[in-house]
Write an enzyme that holds these catalytic residues in place. Structure first.
Site, PDB file in Angstrom:
ATOM      1  N   LEU A  35     102.995 -19.678  21.678  1.00  0.00           N
ATOM      2  CA  LEU A  35     103.227 -20.833  20.789  1.00  0.00           C
ATOM      3  C   LEU A  35     102.524 -22.062  21.357  1.00  0.00           C
ATOM      4  N   ILE A  58     100.375 -14.209  27.731  1.00  0.00           N
ATOM      5  CA  ILE A  58      99.777 -12.887  27.996  1.00  0.00           C
ATOM      6  C   ILE A  58      99.179 -12.791  29.399  1.00  0.00           C
ATOM      7  N   THR A 120      85.116 -10.984  18.381  1.00  0.00           N
ATOM      8  CA  THR A 120      84.349 -11.822  17.469  1.00  0.00           C
ATOM      9  C   THR A 120      82.876 -11.436  17.469  1.00  0.00           C
ATOM     10  N   ASP A 121      82.199 -11.733  16.368  1.00  0.00           N
ATOM     11  CA  ASP A 121      80.745 -11.504  16.307  1.00  0.00           C
ATOM     12  C   ASP A 121      79.976 -12.482  17.199  1.00  0.00           C
ATOM     13  N   GLU A 122      80.663 -13.550  17.652  1.00  0.00           N
ATOM     14  CA  GLU A 122      79.960 -14.564  18.458  1.00  0.00           C
ATOM     15  C   GLU A 122      79.507 -14.030  19.810  1.00  0.00           C
ATOM     16  N   TYR A 147      83.896 -20.475  24.711  1.00  0.00           N
ATOM     17  CA  TYR A 147      84.759 -19.577  23.926  1.00  0.00           C
ATOM     18  C   TYR A 147      84.136 -18.189  23.826  1.00  0.00           C
ATOM     19  N   LYS A 151      85.267 -14.416  25.348  1.00  0.00           N
ATOM     20  CA  LYS A 151      85.547 -13.254  24.492  1.00  0.00           C
ATOM     21  C   LYS A 151      84.650 -12.084  24.900  1.00  0.00           C
ATOM     22  N   ASN A 177      86.694 -15.747   9.569  1.00  0.00           N
ATOM     23  CA  ASN A 177      87.782 -15.513   8.619  1.00  0.00           C
ATOM     24  C   ASN A 177      88.176 -16.788   7.892  1.00  0.00           C
ATOM     25  N   PRO A 189      89.763 -25.113   6.546  1.00  0.00           N
ATOM     26  CA  PRO A 189      91.002 -25.890   6.351  1.00  0.00           C
ATOM     27  C   PRO A 189      90.803 -27.387   6.582  1.00  0.00           C
ATOM     28  N   ARG A 190      89.890 -27.737   7.505  1.00  0.00           N
ATOM     29  CA  ARG A 190      89.667 -29.176   7.733  1.00  0.00           C
ATOM     30  C   ARG A 190      89.124 -29.833   6.472  1.00  0.00           C
ATOM     31  N   ARG A 211      77.475 -18.875   8.267  1.00  0.00           N
ATOM     32  CA  ARG A 211      78.559 -18.043   8.759  1.00  0.00           C
ATOM     33  C   ARG A 211      78.785 -16.924   7.728  1.00  0.00           C
ATOM     34  N   GLY A 272      74.867 -26.933  21.354  1.00  0.00           N
ATOM     35  CA  GLY A 272      74.642 -25.481  21.447  1.00  0.00           C
ATOM     36  C   GLY A 272      75.010 -24.713  20.187  1.00  0.00           C
TER      37      GLY A 272
HETATM   38  P1  NAD Z   1      94.468 -18.871  16.473  1.00  0.00           P
HETATM   39  O1  NAD Z   1      93.995 -19.904  17.432  1.00  0.00           O
HETATM   40  O2  NAD Z   1      94.839 -19.266  15.101  1.00  0.00           O
HETATM   41  O3  NAD Z   1      95.736 -18.117  17.103  1.00  0.00           O
HETATM   42  C1  NAD Z   1      95.795 -17.750  18.445  1.00  0.00           C
HETATM   43  C2  NAD Z   1      97.249 -17.395  18.776  1.00  0.00           C
HETATM   44  O4  NAD Z   1      97.290 -16.962  20.151  1.00  0.00           O
HETATM   45  C3  NAD Z   1      98.209 -18.581  18.650  1.00  0.00           C
HETATM   46  O5  NAD Z   1      99.382 -18.173  17.999  1.00  0.00           O
HETATM   47  C4  NAD Z   1      98.498 -18.970  20.089  1.00  0.00           C
HETATM   48  O6  NAD Z   1      99.785 -19.553  20.276  1.00  0.00           O
HETATM   49  C5  NAD Z   1      98.382 -17.619  20.794  1.00  0.00           C
HETATM   50  N1  NAD Z   1      98.060 -17.761  22.214  1.00  0.00           N
HETATM   51  C6  NAD Z   1      97.095 -18.550  22.780  1.00  0.00           C
HETATM   52  N2  NAD Z   1      97.139 -18.437  24.121  1.00  0.00           N
HETATM   53  C7  NAD Z   1      98.114 -17.530  24.412  1.00  0.00           C
HETATM   54  C8  NAD Z   1      98.619 -16.980  25.623  1.00  0.00           C
HETATM   55  N3  NAD Z   1      98.123 -17.334  26.819  1.00  0.00           N
HETATM   56  N4  NAD Z   1      99.617 -16.072  25.540  1.00  0.00           N
HETATM   57  C9  NAD Z   1     100.138 -15.714  24.333  1.00  0.00           C
HETATM   58  N5  NAD Z   1      99.711 -16.220  23.168  1.00  0.00           N
HETATM   59  C10 NAD Z   1      98.706 -17.102  23.198  1.00  0.00           C
HETATM   60  O7  NAD Z   1      93.346 -17.747  16.485  1.00  0.00           O
HETATM   61  P2  NAD Z   1      92.816 -16.810  15.282  1.00  0.00           P
HETATM   62  O8  NAD Z   1      91.767 -17.532  14.545  1.00  0.00           O
HETATM   63  O9  NAD Z   1      93.988 -16.237  14.575  1.00  0.00           O
HETATM   64  O10 NAD Z   1      92.092 -15.675  16.141  1.00  0.00           O
HETATM   65  C11 NAD Z   1      92.830 -14.527  16.559  1.00  0.00           C
HETATM   66  C12 NAD Z   1      91.874 -13.572  17.264  1.00  0.00           C
HETATM   67  O11 NAD Z   1      90.813 -13.198  16.393  1.00  0.00           O
HETATM   68  C13 NAD Z   1      91.204 -14.186  18.502  1.00  0.00           C
HETATM   69  O12 NAD Z   1      91.131 -13.183  19.491  1.00  0.00           O
HETATM   70  C14 NAD Z   1      89.810 -14.562  18.017  1.00  0.00           C
HETATM   71  O13 NAD Z   1      88.878 -14.513  19.068  1.00  0.00           O
HETATM   72  C15 NAD Z   1      89.554 -13.456  17.003  1.00  0.00           C
HETATM   73  N6  NAD Z   1      88.623 -13.782  15.903  1.00  0.00           N
HETATM   74  C16 NAD Z   1      88.825 -14.898  15.128  1.00  0.00           C
HETATM   75  C17 NAD Z   1      87.976 -15.130  14.040  1.00  0.00           C
HETATM   76  C18 NAD Z   1      88.179 -16.322  13.128  1.00  0.00           C
HETATM   77  O14 NAD Z   1      87.358 -16.544  12.236  1.00  0.00           O
HETATM   78  N7  NAD Z   1      89.237 -17.112  13.270  1.00  0.00           N
HETATM   79  C19 NAD Z   1      86.940 -14.242  13.766  1.00  0.00           C
HETATM   80  C20 NAD Z   1      86.759 -13.118  14.594  1.00  0.00           C
HETATM   81  C21 NAD Z   1      87.617 -12.891  15.645  1.00  0.00           C
HETATM   82  O1  DAU Z   2      82.400 -15.872  13.972  1.00  0.00           O
HETATM   83  C1  DAU Z   2      83.735 -15.734  14.340  1.00  0.00           C
HETATM   84  C2  DAU Z   2      84.269 -17.033  14.900  1.00  0.00           C
HETATM   85  O2  DAU Z   2      84.422 -17.917  13.797  1.00  0.00           O
HETATM   86  C3  DAU Z   2      85.585 -16.862  15.652  1.00  0.00           C
HETATM   87  O3  DAU Z   2      85.351 -16.086  16.793  1.00  0.00           O
HETATM   88  C4  DAU Z   2      86.173 -18.209  16.052  1.00  0.00           C
HETATM   89  O4  DAU Z   2      87.454 -18.031  16.631  1.00  0.00           O
HETATM   90  C5  DAU Z   2      86.308 -19.067  14.806  1.00  0.00           C
HETATM   91  O5  DAU Z   2      86.789 -20.359  15.142  1.00  0.00           O
HETATM   92  C6  DAU Z   2      84.945 -19.187  14.101  1.00  0.00           C
HETATM   93  O6  DAU Z   2      84.009 -19.923  14.923  1.00  0.00           O
HETATM   94  P1  DAU Z   2      83.047 -21.060  14.288  1.00  0.00           P
HETATM   95  O7  DAU Z   2      82.665 -21.962  15.387  1.00  0.00           O
HETATM   96  O8  DAU Z   2      82.001 -20.430  13.443  1.00  0.00           O
HETATM   97  O9  DAU Z   2      84.125 -21.739  13.272  1.00  0.00           O
HETATM   98  P2  DAU Z   2      84.478 -23.249  12.881  1.00  0.00           P
HETATM   99  O10 DAU Z   2      85.476 -23.169  11.793  1.00  0.00           O
HETATM  100  O11 DAU Z   2      84.778 -24.082  14.055  1.00  0.00           O
HETATM  101  O12 DAU Z   2      83.095 -23.766  12.268  1.00  0.00           O
HETATM  102  C7  DAU Z   2      82.430 -23.056  11.221  1.00  0.00           C
HETATM  103  C8  DAU Z   2      81.083 -23.741  10.988  1.00  0.00           C
HETATM  104  O13 DAU Z   2      81.319 -25.057  10.419  1.00  0.00           O
HETATM  105  C9  DAU Z   2      80.281 -23.992  12.258  1.00  0.00           C
HETATM  106  O14 DAU Z   2      78.899 -23.854  11.949  1.00  0.00           O
HETATM  107  C10 DAU Z   2      80.592 -25.453  12.611  1.00  0.00           C
HETATM  108  C11 DAU Z   2      80.763 -26.098  11.256  1.00  0.00           C
HETATM  109  N1  DAU Z   2      81.685 -27.247  11.129  1.00  0.00           N
HETATM  110  C12 DAU Z   2      82.935 -27.143  11.696  1.00  0.00           C
HETATM  111  C13 DAU Z   2      83.854 -28.178  11.556  1.00  0.00           C
HETATM  112  C14 DAU Z   2      85.222 -28.095  12.183  1.00  0.00           C
HETATM  113  C15 DAU Z   2      81.330 -28.354  10.386  1.00  0.00           C
HETATM  114  O15 DAU Z   2      80.187 -28.435   9.863  1.00  0.00           O
HETATM  115  N2  DAU Z   2      82.239 -29.365  10.227  1.00  0.00           N
HETATM  116  C16 DAU Z   2      83.481 -29.324  10.782  1.00  0.00           C
HETATM  117  O16 DAU Z   2      84.262 -30.270  10.593  1.00  0.00           O
END
Ligand code: NAD
Ligand code: DAU
Length: 331
Positions: A35, A58, A120-122, A147, A151, A177, A189-190, A211, A272
């Site tokens: 949390l 964890i 992640t694909d990153e 980040y 990963k 996602n 969401p922002r 993306r 970067g």
């Molecule tokens: P998120 O930041 O929304 O959620 C992360 C969760 O992990 C939170 O509930 C946080 O409280 C918990 N957490 C963080 N540190 C912790 C710790 N030390 N111990 C226990 N819990 C902990 O992340 P998300 O966007 O839901 O991503 C989830 C997974 O999917 C991550 O592994 C991320 O790398 C991967 N992923 C995300 C995306 C994306 O687009 N968001 C895409 C591909 C892969």
């Molecule tokens: O590809 C998978 C990854 O996607 C996950 O591993 C990460 O956890 C997840 O956060 C996401 O990474 P990105 O860096 O691609 O996502 P983010 O939402 O931060 O940004 C998406 C794109 O939008 C990126 O090119 C940066 C840009 N951006 C982001 C913000 C917050 C903007 O242009 N304006 C913004 O305000």
């Protein structure tokens, strides 16, 4: 079956828990989540009577080991997940993403528990805008940010624990996602919550970065396919052919909100900043027969906008703090 979901109070993890409660009535679910700022207990409210939530880290073996021992399967979502935060302070990324994954791997090794690692694909770095190539499971690792490098490290630990210790693990690397319960620090969401507040969307740099968007429910249905039928030790790439530039995402949102197509601001770019991500998911589609359900990005985005409009009490508490942090970086 008893399943432990790490990070189940975060964006993708909470959606995974909701989907599992709906579709897998025989699975007993425990969530292990620290949390952090990114985890929200209320994201599990709709399924609270079916899920046990343990608050814990964890990277803490005293918490992890006995909990893992009680379960048949660990699905590992927990991570520090935001690139921008990792540029400001990488240290929690190393602890959670690397040490946390190591701690879980040691526990599943000790207790013989099946493990699925969410990544992640990153980890593959980025592609040129005009490159016909997409990421495949054999693309070399080349992460750019703190980040993505942590990963990548976690993926390599999982692969080594499979090969050296016979841990029964699968891995998946997914693209970006979108959907309900995503933290307001993230791009979509922002901008959605900015538009609800009458604030112009903010594009990093020129906004040409691409993306490969996938709805969170499609990501999670793929995760279940891999748990059910994936080969141990294998990596599956998850994506739904959703390549879209950031500029086009913002223009689609402006159209959904009935605003002019140029009603946004360019702000400071991310250092970067990866240019383009694109997933070739043919192994997942051909070997495991997976298909996405959300094939129209605009429809999925409109449904996500509806969710944020209807759930202001969920996102509002985090909004001002996130915007203050972005303002300090000129974003
Ligand atoms: P998120 O930041 O929304 O959620 C992360 C969760 O992990 C939170 O509930 C946080 O409280 C918990 N957490 C963080 N540190 C912790 C710790 N030390 N111990 C226990 N819990 C902990 O992340 P998300 O966007 O839901 O991503 C989830 C997974 O999917 C991550 O592994 C991320 O790398 C991967 N992923 C995300 C995306 C994306 O687009 N968001 C895409 C591909 C892969
Ligand atoms: O590809 C998978 C990854 O996607 C996950 O591993 C990460 O956890 C997840 O956060 C996401 O990474 P990105 O860096 O691609 O996502 P983010 O939402 O931060 O940004 C998406 C794109 O939008 C990126 O090119 C940066 C840009 N951006 C982001 C913000 C917050 C903007 O242009 N304006 C913004 O305000």
């Amino acid at each position: 079956m008893k399943m432990l979901v790490t990070g189940g109070a975060g964006f993708i993890g909470s959606n995974f828990v909701h989907q599992s409660v709906r579709e897998r009535p025989d699975v007993e679910i425990t969530v292990l989540d620290a949390l952090t700022y990114a985890g929200d207990r209320s994201s599990l409210d709709p399924v609270a009577d079916r899920v046990r939530l343990v608050q814990g880290d964890i990277a803490d073996a005293d918490v992890v080991d006995p909990l893992v021992a009680e379960h048949d399967l660990v699905v590992h979502f927990a991570a520090e997940s935001h690139n921008d935060n990792s540029l400001n302070d990488p240290s929690p990324f190393v602890r959670t993403n690397v040490v946390g994954t190591f701690t879980l791997l040691e526990a599943v090794r000790r207790h013989g528990v099946r493990f699925h690692h969410i990544s992640t694909d990153e980890v593959y770095g980025d592609l040129e805008l005009d490159d016909p190539a997409k990421f495949t499971p054999t693309t070399p690792y080349n992460p750019s940010s703190p980040y993505s490098s942590t990963k990548a490290a976690s993926d390599l630990l999982v692969r080594a624990w499979v090969r050296s210790f016979g841990v029964e693990a699968t891995l998946s690397n997914c693209s970006n996602n979108y959907g309900p319960y995503q933290h307001v620090e993230k791009f979509i969401p922002r901008q959605v919550t900015n538009l609800i507040d009458g604030v112009r969307p903010r594009l990093y740099g020129a906004g040409l970065n691409v993306r490969d968007w996938i709805h969170v429910e499609d990501h999670n249905s793929a995760v279940w396919r891999i748990i059910d039928a994936g080969r141990i030790g294998e990596t599956y790439l998850i994506g739904a052919d959703g390549e879209t530039s950031n500029l086009d995402v913002v223009r689609t949102l402006l159209e959904i909100f009935g605003r002019p197509s140029d009603d946004f601001d360019h702000v400071a770019d991310r250092p970067g900043h990866d240019l383009r991500y694109a997933i070739d998911a043919s192994r997942l589609r051909e070997e495991l027969g997976w298909e996405p359900r959300y094939t129209d990005f605009r429809d999925g985005l409109a449904a996500t906008v509806d969710w944020y409009q209807e759930n202001e009490s969920w996102w509002r508490p985090a909004k001002a703090g996130v915007e203050a942090t972005y303002a300090a970086s000129g974003q």
